[in-house]
Scaffold this motif. Sequence first.
Motif, PDB file in Angstrom:
ATOM      1  N   VAL A 207      30.952  38.342 -27.954  1.00 23.35           N
ATOM      2  CA  VAL A 207      30.961  38.877 -26.819  1.00 23.35           C
ATOM      3  C   VAL A 207      30.373  38.584 -25.056  1.00 23.35           C
ATOM      4  CG1 VAL A 207      30.056  41.638 -25.938  1.00 23.35           C
ATOM      5  CG2 VAL A 207      30.376  41.025 -28.557  1.00 23.35           C
ATOM      6  N   ASP A 208      31.050  38.092 -24.585  1.00 26.61           N
ATOM      7  CA  ASP A 208      31.107  37.766 -23.651  1.00 26.61           C
ATOM      8  C   ASP A 208      30.662  38.696 -22.573  1.00 26.61           C
ATOM      9  OD1 ASP A 208      30.842  36.163 -21.307  1.00 26.61           O
ATOM     10  OD2 ASP A 208      33.257  35.015 -21.204  1.00 26.61           O
ATOM     11  N   PRO A 215      34.601  32.079 -20.067  1.00 29.00           N
ATOM     12  CA  PRO A 215      35.533  31.290 -20.765  1.00 29.00           C
ATOM     13  C   PRO A 215      35.385  30.338 -21.370  1.00 29.00           C
ATOM     14  CG  PRO A 215      36.762  31.863 -18.540  1.00 29.00           C
ATOM     15  CD  PRO A 215      35.024  32.070 -18.267  1.00 29.00           C
ATOM     16  N   GLY A 216      34.874  29.341 -20.745  1.00 31.06           N
ATOM     17  CA  GLY A 216      35.310  28.160 -21.537  1.00 31.06           C
ATOM     18  C   GLY A 216      33.882  27.662 -22.030  1.00 31.06           C
ATOM     19  N   PHE A 217      33.035  28.170 -22.014  1.00 33.26           N
ATOM     20  CA  PHE A 217      31.865  28.795 -22.795  1.00 33.26           C
ATOM     21  C   PHE A 217      32.022  29.760 -23.997  1.00 33.26           C
ATOM     22  CE2 PHE A 217      27.758  31.128 -23.727  1.00 33.26           C
ATOM     23  CZ  PHE A 217      26.900  29.881 -24.908  1.00 33.26           C
ATOM     24  N   ALA A 234      42.871  40.539 -32.732  1.00 29.30           N
ATOM     25  CA  ALA A 234      42.826  41.555 -32.915  1.00 29.30           C
ATOM     26  C   ALA A 234      43.751  42.265 -33.426  1.00 29.30           C
ATOM     27  CB  ALA A 234      43.777  41.131 -31.130  1.00 29.30           C
ATOM     28  N   ASP A 235      42.936  43.583 -32.577  1.00 29.32           N
ATOM     29  CA  ASP A 235      43.904  44.456 -33.812  1.00 29.32           C
ATOM     30  C   ASP A 235      45.296  44.820 -33.615  1.00 29.32           C
ATOM     31  OD1 ASP A 235      43.132  46.552 -31.778  1.00 29.32           O
ATOM     32  OD2 ASP A 235      41.975  47.549 -32.679  1.00 29.32           O
ATOM     33  N   GLY A 236      46.101  45.860 -34.096  1.00 27.16           N
ATOM     34  CA  GLY A 236      47.045  46.430 -33.220  1.00 27.16           C
ATOM     35  C   GLY A 236      47.381  47.344 -31.834  1.00 27.16           C
ATOM     36  N   ASN A 237      46.177  46.722 -31.372  1.00 26.33           N
ATOM     37  CA  ASN A 237      45.874  47.410 -29.867  1.00 26.33           C
ATOM     38  C   ASN A 237      45.517  46.445 -29.122  1.00 26.33           C
ATOM     39  OD1 ASN A 237      46.612  50.129 -30.379  1.00 26.33           O
ATOM     40  ND2 ASN A 237      43.806  50.748 -30.790  1.00 26.33           N
ATOM     41  N   VAL A 246      40.025  39.000 -24.758  1.00 31.55           N
ATOM     42  CA  VAL A 246      40.616  38.387 -23.254  1.00 31.55           C
ATOM     43  C   VAL A 246      40.995  37.190 -23.667  1.00 31.55           C
ATOM     44  CG1 VAL A 246      38.894  40.308 -21.789  1.00 31.55           C
ATOM     45  CG2 VAL A 246      38.013  38.096 -23.061  1.00 31.55           C
ATOM     46  N   ALA A 247      40.643  36.171 -25.293  1.00 30.56           N
ATOM     47  CA  ALA A 247      41.218  34.770 -25.221  1.00 30.56           C
ATOM     48  C   ALA A 247      40.516  35.134 -26.971  1.00 30.56           C
ATOM     49  CB  ALA A 247      39.765  34.374 -24.933  1.00 30.56           C
ATOM     50  N   PRO A 248      41.225  34.523 -27.978  1.00 31.52           N
ATOM     51  CA  PRO A 248      40.844  34.594 -29.265  1.00 31.52           C
ATOM     52  C   PRO A 248      39.427  34.705 -29.815  1.00 31.52           C
ATOM     53  CG  PRO A 248      42.597  33.012 -28.825  1.00 31.52           C
ATOM     54  CD  PRO A 248      42.365  33.206 -27.805  1.00 31.52           C
ATOM     55  N   GLY A 249      39.580  36.100 -30.018  1.00 34.78           N
ATOM     56  CA  GLY A 249      37.427  35.697 -31.291  1.00 34.78           C
ATOM     57  C   GLY A 249      37.078  36.273 -29.497  1.00 34.78           C
TER      58      GLY A 249
END
Length: 306
Positions: A207-208, A215-217, A234-237, A246-249
Amino acid sequence: MTDQAFYPIGTPGQPWGDAEKAGWLARQVRHRSYVDEVVSKIDALRSRFDVAEYGRLHYGDDSYPLLAIRSRDWNDALPVALVTGGVHGYETSGVHGALQFVDLHAADYAGKINLLVAPCISPWAYERIHRWNANAIDPNRSFRANSPAEESAALMLLVAPVSDGVLVHIDLHETTDTDESEFRPALAARDGKPYEPGGIPDGFYVVDDAEHPQPGFQQAVIEAVAKVTHIAPADGNGEIIGSPVVAPGVIEYALKPLGLCAGVTDARYKTTTEVYPDSPRATPEQCNAAQAAAVCAAIDYALAHR
């Protein structure tokens, strides 16, 4: 599951009062020992690190020392890395991942950064494998002025003298099946609100800070942990626990306004980790190792991008 899930305390639609909170507290059972499982491991580190009692909790007849581990070679000229675990006491790898990081990796950062580690912020909840403290308060919504949670207030006092020097803060958490079966229904019942069913992501995510994203961090942490355990899709939504990916994971919360532990300082780099210990694809050992790997990656990135 219906929108109004049954919970055995209180009246649906009505927030709990003192009687309901007392009834809830009477149901809580000690399942494990903070002294045997956590304090003993901290004591074993005393030959290599400074250990300080930064507070003491008193709930009924129970007394819990709040312990922090500090670099023995503390240098005020260096930045600080803050590592926190066990804000939610039931999230086991947050506690033991923090301790594993200190035991196996902390020495690698001597002379590079000061380490301040609070591995088990909520020891009463650790023993009872619960999310809340004994007053039915979630410490991870209570990191704010005049906090109603002693656990949160004590950590804020610990951090205050070094807060301006904190470069990176990583707060270690888990998302478990009991979030959906126990804790979210309990939260709805406590607050007199309808329970809205959700899903549990299978894998690690972070969680950012929505107000100051890095994002790079976050991606550096994800990439390091992916070598240890799987990353939550991500789920279906296109969401994880109701928040857009917002990015993978990676999802984002407004950390300070929500009173979350990861927002306790103005560190440039901060994140909350989440592992899924109930996954058939992960073991407790992997979860602990994933947390330790996340801490290392967070500090490495912060030092390289000061």
